[in-house]
Design an enzyme around this catalytic site. Structure first.
Site, PDB file in Angstrom:
ATOM      1  CG  ASP A  92       0.863  -3.370  65.677  1.00  0.00           C
ATOM      2  OD1 ASP A  92       0.594  -2.629  64.314  1.00  0.00           O
ATOM      3  OD2 ASP A  92       1.133  -2.919  66.666  1.00  0.00           O
TER       4      ASP A  92
HETATM    5  C1  BGC Z   1       2.248  -0.074  64.981  1.00  0.00           C
HETATM    6  C2  BGC Z   1       1.018   0.239  63.639  1.00  0.00           C
HETATM    7  C3  BGC Z   1       1.215   0.544  62.738  1.00  0.00           C
HETATM    8  C4  BGC Z   1       2.248  -0.863  62.192  1.00  0.00           C
HETATM    9  C5  BGC Z   1       1.386  -0.725  60.886  1.00  0.00           C
HETATM   10  C6  BGC Z   1       3.187  -1.202  64.804  1.00  0.00           C
HETATM   11  O1  BGC Z   1       4.465  -0.693  64.873  1.00  0.00           O
HETATM   12  O2  BGC Z   1       1.386   0.104  66.335  1.00  0.00           O
HETATM   13  O3  BGC Z   1      -0.144   1.258  65.281  1.00  0.00           O
HETATM   14  O4  BGC Z   1      -0.510   0.358  61.996  1.00  0.00           O
HETATM   15  O5  BGC Z   1       2.747  -0.682  63.522  1.00  0.00           O
HETATM   16  O6  BGC Z   1       2.581   0.523  60.523  1.00  0.00           O
END
Ligand code: BGC
Length: 865
Positions: free
Chosen positions: A233
């Site tokens: 993530d």
């Molecule tokens: C989120 C993800 C997301 C990523 C990119 C993170 O903060 O938890 O679900 O895909 O950011 O935006």
């Protein structure tokens, strides 16, 4: 019919040959993103730049910009409420077309964490509290994407079921609960659908951060035979060696000079022997395999540097390694095309859950004749803040910018009813984004266009660039390049005109982080430093940043020139992103006055439709809810409107459960989720009976906040004390009554459950087929979701009283009887033990019915000892 060309993707040996052509530096460079959304190209091995994008409510693309619009599909809870894998797969295909249109290779979706508790900020983004329903729908979503050649990154692996301290919290889950609930959707999607990517969550599970958890190598790779890629993530990877050893393949975002633990540090770790180069090779192989699957890797026979060969989709059923990207095909539809609108409209309606109906719905289009033979249009009082500005999606990284949104008010007006409107109350605690009709862009004061001009100023105050925008929320993640500005920016200047509609006190202001000045007609109104509350998540900064407002008195029709300035370096997140929103609250009555006006309108109408709901401040990534009550005085509004007119339909516009203390008093309650860009049209279709409200609850809808699991960690640890007993599993065990049970929902016809028989699973599937005969006993065609639950009388093992084992939607005409086969997988009878999966010998009961609380048909299955 044209034949299907199957292009064979490079095999493991070919991928390894290519990896062998790269130096250690080249290989390690590939393991961190090149920027916020893309991976590096490596012409040496035929790899082009590969683009990732959020997901799951649409495909946002590489910028956060209202001019780069995307089809906004209903929230995951809305999709789950359809209980229809075919429909969700079709949405996956629609998203794949969107991805192609926007140059995206992998969608960061679906989110298959579970609704452990409705307080979780991202409930709307996850399908269900039930692992089987989540698994089936998540797999369908992945199938739709991947069979069209676009990768799915299934997220967030695992235990990211709430937001509070999500970046650091250690979630403690006992092994059986982990296997039977939280890992189950990932397992089914990885094994049965062959997901091409998985996203490792921020949080830890049982002591290890997920980007360095043994679950990656031991379970995902080892037990499930996963050959796809694991990405972190965003900013979740921290430890150089531990993440490298733990089977994390890609640290996002990049570049490594700004984010993540790899780059030079990993080079050094390999150099000194702390990380084996073979591990690096394996990660690069996985990156190349993903690239091959999405068409970002040149065909084996193409010389290095050539673009990838066109190929066609793999026939259904082919294992993922042999599947291949889709052919170029016809150009994808625009997000505002009729075809997209029709599909989104039908999907939203299919997920609406008619939770209660005393017969008021469907509404007639006209009232009985005042004079013989002459009916008149139905006069409907539409009430509630969400009727005018609906929530079509939840907040956070799932945000997309739809080309348009249809509000309930728009939809009901377009349906030809005689509509009047009263907002009733203010539900926002903060000022909303400045919008039409008040916000005008300086270059188009006399057309209906809303927006602002942005000027980017360098350190020396020179104009480094400017742009015209159509909204009032501006977010740049890592630099201003998406706005075409490459030189360093010191100051942002946002210029617009605010024109008063009525005379009175307007609140004008800005939201953001750091220092902001506001000038109205050249005079400074404030110069303020905005700081985020202690401990807030970065996404909270994007979704509900601090605000500064000031009252400004305006006469009716008066325009004022507004300039908002922001010192870019003053933000604590300056290196990560920049954010600014213009805010405006027009003059409005007190809530008491607005409630009285709404009730008067309802009293004077044939029927009332009250649209209540949450706001962007309530349901979002980055924070959890602290109450399930509707924000503001919406409950009071509903009660007053019902008192004024008993023919009141309440429409709930939320992504997840909210408390509905007046539910039994409303003539009808329709749970409509975040319905995507076609929300209001779908609502009109269902309220007027043109379309069946097809949804069934994918979660238990609580009557109160009693007994719900908490999202609040203690000393950095969040223990899942409730174990297996989330959602209906917990309600059943404790004998608690929800407001509406899991699986609940009615339509415009009625059904009889007539018989149940057991059969062999169809060829190619393992398990049992339950054949259920239902009859449509009403007077119109309708849709039913046949649900089958398993239970185990006198079990030697602690179990929930029942659990969902299979389901199938069915459509039938009036009087028609249909037999539907519901596949019950072997896993439905298994529980996790220290030795692995096990089936307890003896009898299981399979019970079928329309909801988890009404199961009129039962059959027994006996497992030998
Ligand atoms: C989120 C993800 C997301 C990523 C990119 C993170 O903060 O938890 O679900 O895909 O950011 O935006």
């Amino acid at each position: 019919m044209g034949g299907v060309t199957v292009v064979v993707l490079p095999d493991e040996a070919e991928l390894r040959r290519r990896v062998g052509r790269l130096s250690l530096e080249q290989k390690i460079r590939l393991l961190t993103g090149a920027d916020f959304w893309a991976l590096y190209a490596e012409p040496e091995v035929g790899l082009r730049r590969l683009v990732l994008s959020d997901g799951p409510a649409g495909v946002r693309g590489e910028s956060w910009d209202e001019r780069d619009s995307s089809a906004n599909v209903p929230s995951a809870t809305a999709l789950a409420a359809t209980w229809d894998t075919g429909r969700v797969e079709a949405i996956g295909r629609l998203l794949a077309r969107e991805a192609r249109r926007k140059g995206v290779d992998v969608l960061l979706a679906p989110t298959v964490n579970l609704h452990r508790t409705p307080y979780a900020g991202r409930c709307f983004e996850c399908f269900s509290e039930d692992p089987l329903l989540t698994a089936r729908l998540g797999a369908a979503y992945v199938r739709g994407l991947q069979r069209s050649g676009v990768g799915a990154a299934v997220k967030h692996f695992v235990g990211n079921d709430s937001e509070t301290q999500r970046m650091t919290v250690d979630v403690r889950i006992d092994e059986r609960t982990l296997r039977e609930l939280y890992l189950a959707p990932f397992e089914a999607i990885v094994r049965d659908e062959g997901a091409w990517a998985v996203m490792a969550a921020y949080n830890g599970v049982n002591g290890s951060p997920m980007t360095q958890s043994p679950l990656l190598r031991d379970v995902l790779h080892g037990e499930w035979g996963y050959d796809g890629l694991v990405m972190s993530d965003w900013t979740a990877a921290h430890a150089t060696e531990a993440a490298a050893q733990a089977a994390l393949d890609l640290a996002m975002p990049g570049p490594a000079s700004l984010y993540g633990p790899w780059g030079d540090a990993l080079l050094e770790a390999v150099g000194k022997g702390a990380v084996d180069e073979a591990l690096i090779d394996d990660k690069v192989v996985r990156i190349l395999r993903l690239a091959a699957r999405v068409g970002a890797l040149a065909h084996p026979s193409s010389p290095p540097g050539l673009p990838p060969a066109a190929s066609s989709p793999a026939p259904p059923g082919l294992p993922p390694a042999a599947s291949s990207p889709a052919p170029p095909g016809p150009p994808p539809e625009a997000p505002d095309s009729v075809a997209v609108a029709q599909e989104l409209r039908a999907t939203a309606a299919a997920g609406f859950v008619l939770a209660r109906n005393d017969g008021i719905l469907p509404l007639p289009r006209s009232e009985p004749a005042d004079r013989p033979g002459v009916g008149r249009r139905l006069r409907v009082a539409v009430v509630g803040p969400n009727a005018e500005v609906a929530r079509t999606m939840g907040g956070g990284s799932a945000t997309v910018f739809p080309p348009y949104t249809i509000s309930p008010l728009d939809g009901l007006r377009a349906a030809g009813l005689h509509v009047t409107y009263a907002p009733g109350v203010t539900s926002h605690l903060r000022a909303g984004e400045a919008r039409a009709p008040w916000l005008l862009r300086p270059d188009r004061l006399f057309d209906p266009g809303t927006g602002a001009e942005i000027r980017f100023l360098s350190e020396s105050g020179e104009l480094a660039g400017s742009e015209l925008r159509d909204g009032a929320t501006f977010i740049w993640l890592s630099g201003f390049a998406p706005s075409g500005v490459t030189e360093p920016v010191a100051t942002l200047e946002v210029r617009c005109v605010i024109r008063a509609t009525v005379g009175g006190e307007y609140q004008l202001g800005v939201s953001g982080l750091g220092r902001y000045r506001l000038l109205v007609d050249g005079a400074e109104v404030f110069d303020a430093a905005l700081t985020l509350r202690e401990g807030a998540d970065i996404v909270e900064a994007l979704m509900r940043p601090p605000q500064q407002l000031a009252p400004v008195q305006l006469a009716a029709g008066q325009p004022v020139a507004v300039v908002a300035e922001h010192d870019v370096h003053s933000s604590p997140f300056a290196g990560f992103g920049t954010l600014m929103q213009l805010n405006l609250v027009p003059p409005h009555g007190t809530d008491d006055e607005e409630i009285a006006a709404a009730a008067a309108l309802a009293a004077d109408s044939d029927a009332a439709v009250v649209v209540v709901g949450t706001t962007a401040e309530v349901e979002s990534e980055g924070f959890d809810r602290t109450t399930l009550a509707l924000p503001g005085r919406q409950d009071e509004l509903v009660r007053q409107v019902i008192a004024a007119n008993p023919r009141t339909v309440v429409v709930v516009n939320s992504g997840a459960p909210v408390l509905l203390p007046w539910a039994q008093d409303a003539a009808a309650v329709l749970l409509s989720w975040f319905g995507g860009q076609e929300y209001g049209d779908a609502l009109a279709d269902v309220l007027l009976g043109d379309v069946e409200p097809g949804g069934r609850l994918p979660m238990t809808w609580p009557a109160s906040e009693e007994g719900l699991p908490s999202t609040q960690p203690a000393d950095g640890v969040l223990t899942y004390h409730e174990g297996l007993f989330i959602g209906y599993r917990g309600y059943d065990r404790d004998g608690r009554e929800p407001l509406f049970p899991f699986g609940h929902g009615t339509g415009y016809t009625t059904w009889a459950y007539e018989s149940i028989t057991l059969d062999q699973a169809p060829a190619g599937a393992s398990g049992i087929a339950v054949c259920v005969q239902v009859q449509n006993t009403g007077s119109r065609r309708g849709r039913e979701v046949v649900q089958v639950y398993a239970s185990r009388p006198d079990s030697a093992v602690e179990r929930p009283p029942k659990w969902l084992a299979g389901f199938a939607p069915v459509d039938a005409d009036p009087g028609e009887a249909v037999t539907v086969g519901v596949l019950i997988p072997d896993r439905a009878f298994q529980h996790w033990t220290a030795q692995g999966w096990s089936t307890e010998p003896g009898p299981f009961v399979l019970a079928a019915g329309p909801t988890s609380a009404t199961l009129p048909l039962t059959a027994r299955v006996e497992f030998p000892g």
